[in-house]
Design a protein around this motif. Sequence first.
Motif, PDB file in Angstrom:
ATOM      1  N   ASN A  95       0.818  -1.211   0.000  1.00 42.31           N
ATOM      2  CA  ASN A  95       0.000   0.000   0.000  1.00 42.31           C
ATOM      3  C   ASN A  95       0.851   1.261   0.000  1.00 42.31           C
ATOM      4  O   ASN A  95       0.532   2.228  -0.688  1.00 42.31           O
ATOM      5  N   ALA A  96       1.934   1.269   0.756  1.00 40.88           N
ATOM      6  CA  ALA A  96       2.807   2.451   0.793  1.00 40.88           C
ATOM      7  C   ALA A  96       3.393   2.722  -0.588  1.00 40.88           C
ATOM      8  O   ALA A  96       3.390   3.865  -1.065  1.00 40.88           O
ATOM      9  N   SER A  98       2.196   1.727  -3.496  1.00 42.53           N
ATOM     10  CA  SER A  98       1.103   2.116  -4.375  1.00 42.53           C
ATOM     11  C   SER A  98       0.697   3.570  -4.160  1.00 42.53           C
ATOM     12  O   SER A  98       0.503   4.319  -5.124  1.00 42.53           O
ATOM     13  N   LEU A  99       0.578   3.986  -2.911  1.00 48.24           N
ATOM     14  CA  LEU A  99       0.202   5.370  -2.610  1.00 48.24           C
ATOM     15  C   LEU A  99       1.279   6.350  -3.070  1.00 48.24           C
ATOM     16  O   LEU A  99       0.972   7.430  -3.587  1.00 48.24           O
ATOM     17  N   LEU A 100       2.541   5.980  -2.905  1.00 46.12           N
ATOM     18  CA  LEU A 100       3.633   6.842  -3.363  1.00 46.12           C
ATOM     19  C   LEU A 100       3.625   6.988  -4.883  1.00 46.12           C
ATOM     20  O   LEU A 100       4.038   8.018  -5.419  1.00 46.12           O
ATOM     21  N   ARG A 101       3.133   5.984  -5.566  1.00 46.42           N
ATOM     22  CA  ARG A 101       3.044   6.035  -7.029  1.00 46.42           C
ATOM     23  C   ARG A 101       1.718   6.644  -7.503  1.00 46.42           C
ATOM     24  O   ARG A 101       1.445   6.634  -8.694  1.00 46.42           O
ATOM     25  N   GLY A 102       0.913   7.118  -6.556  1.00 44.62           N
ATOM     26  CA  GLY A 102      -0.360   7.742  -6.908  1.00 44.62           C
ATOM     27  C   GLY A 102      -1.516   6.774  -7.079  1.00 44.62           C
ATOM     28  O   GLY A 102      -2.583   7.147  -7.554  1.00 44.62           O
ATOM     29  N   GLY A 103      -1.335   5.554  -6.666  1.00 46.84           N
ATOM     30  CA  GLY A 103      -2.389   4.543  -6.797  1.00 46.84           C
ATOM     31  C   GLY A 103      -3.313   4.513  -5.594  1.00 46.84           C
ATOM     32  O   GLY A 103      -3.310   5.425  -4.758  1.00 46.84           O
ATOM     33  N   ARG A 104      -4.071   3.445  -5.513  1.00 45.91           N
ATOM     34  CA  ARG A 104      -5.013   3.260  -4.410  1.00 45.91           C
ATOM     35  C   ARG A 104      -4.500   2.159  -3.483  1.00 45.91           C
ATOM     36  O   ARG A 104      -3.739   1.295  -3.892  1.00 45.91           O
ATOM     37  N   ARG A 105      -4.979   2.214  -2.264  1.00 49.38           N
ATOM     38  CA  ARG A 105      -4.572   1.163  -1.324  1.00 49.38           C
ATOM     39  C   ARG A 105      -5.406  -0.080  -1.559  1.00 49.38           C
ATOM     40  O   ARG A 105      -6.543  -0.016  -2.001  1.00 49.38           O
ATOM     41  N   ARG A 106      -4.806  -1.206  -1.278  1.00 54.12           N
ATOM     42  CA  ARG A 106      -5.463  -2.498  -1.419  1.00 54.12           C
ATOM     43  C   ARG A 106      -5.974  -2.942  -0.068  1.00 54.12           C
ATOM     44  O   ARG A 106      -5.327  -2.717   0.947  1.00 54.12           O
ATOM     45  N   ARG A 107      -7.108  -3.563  -0.044  1.00 58.08           N
ATOM     46  CA  ARG A 107      -7.641  -4.107   1.214  1.00 58.08           C
ATOM     47  C   ARG A 107      -7.058  -5.491   1.459  1.00 58.08           C
ATOM     48  O   ARG A 107      -6.582  -6.149   0.551  1.00 58.08           O
TER      49      ARG A 107
END
Length: 115
Positions: A95-96, A98-107
């Motif tokens: 998740n970190a 992904s968020l740094l790349r502008g994506g969404r977090r995964r559940r």
Amino acid sequence: MSSGASKFSRAGRRRLDPGAAAAGERRGTDLDYAFVANEEMAFAARKAFDRGGGEKVKIVTVNGTDEALAALKDGRFAATVSNSAKDTGVLAVTNAISLLRGGRRRRRSSPRRPA
């Protein structure tokens, strides 16, 4: 009744402190379920309930080990929750990134079910 041995949940059902069950208290036979903080204690609580006439008490525990999944499958436990530090860590790093790349977090992925 011993101090803290039984409490009422929001639904009004009684639950028993696993320490009281493991001590062999026979007053727990009218309980619906017992939440036990780890599987080692859950197996001891299951034995104590069975010896004390509480065979119908449902055991819910934490960790999701292979032994607990077997107990879930054969009916000794009603539920177990997987609490893997490794899985939580992998999810946090994924998740970190992904968020740094502008994506969404995964559940968190779906729970494991016994085979």
